[in-house]
Design a protein around this motif. Structure first.
Motif: not given
Ligand code: ATP
Length: 211
Positions: A119-124
């Protein structure tokens, strides 16, 4: 296993300095370093650093420098600083995030070294000081972070594919929180933690008692 040999006290003191420096470099996501870089940071002659490190093991390759995590882990072992199994949690939904926040895990000799999701929103993001990486990069990051055990906390339908990636990347064990029976080669230990099995058992006992 590291061979036991005599290391002078002054060298041990410098090793703990190297360890602290490598830890800082790792926190800054630096992947490799060199005797010259360590020398500049610590104001110690690079020849001395090379000699110290060659006394405690074979690290680094000519011209390529030292792998920060590898060197840090080896020094930690020599100094007896840690003997942890390193975990990666895959899937930081409610369950994965709860595991990532479970600090008592370190009392048992485990360290959560990396988190992964798609999930792009969780990565980072970071959970409890540990970063969430893109699961597509699992192979390279697990090598860097020396992951021993993969914790699967993804939806059931993604479980086997995730397991295949973990196995291909060389993890030694899998802690499986899905309801799926993971197919793995014999040399990979899989431990299932099916929460619904526990609840079903409770339901069974409660039903028996109420009859
Ligand atoms: P939970 O199930 O833990 O209560 P949730 O409902 O937020 O949380 P799920 O749909 O179960 O999320 O997924 C758990 C996590 O796994 C999510 O963060 C999701 O992005 C992640 N995920 C799903 N598929 C994959 C995959 N193939 N690889 C890695 N992570 C994945």
């Amino acid at each position: 296993m590291q061979e036991k040999k005599h290391v002078p006290k002054a060298t041990l003191e410098r090793l703990s300095l190297y360890y602290k420096t490598l830890q800082n470099l790792d926190n800054e996501e630096v992947v490799t370093t060199s005797a010259i870089e360590l020398a500049e940071i610590l104001d110690i002659k690079p020849e001395k650093i090379r000699k110290d490190l060659s006394m405690v093991g074979k690290f680094g390759m000519k011209g390529l420098g030292y792998d920060v995590i590898h060197l840090k882990t080896n020094i930690a072992n020599i100094l007896g600083l840690q003997n942890y199994w390193r975990l990666a949690i895959i899937g930081v939904g409610n369950l994965g995030a709860a595991l990532a926040n479970y600090e008592k895990i370190s009392d048992w000799g485990f360290v959560i070294a990396a988190l992964f999701d798609i999930d792009e929103n969780k990565i980072g993001e970071e959970i409890n000081g540990v970063r969430v990486y893109d699961f597509k990069k699992f192979a390279s990051i697990s090598r860097r972070k020396l992951i021993d055990i993969g914790v699967i906390a993804v939806p059931d339908d993604a479980a086997q594919k995730v397991a295949d990636t973990l196995i291909a990347a060389g993890v030694k064990g899998i802690w499986n929180f899905t309801a799926v029976q993971i197919d793995a080669p014999k040399n990979i230990k899989v431990v299932d933690e099916n929460l619904m099995t526990g609840l079903s058992a409770l339901s069974f006992y409660l039903n028996q008692n109420s009859n």
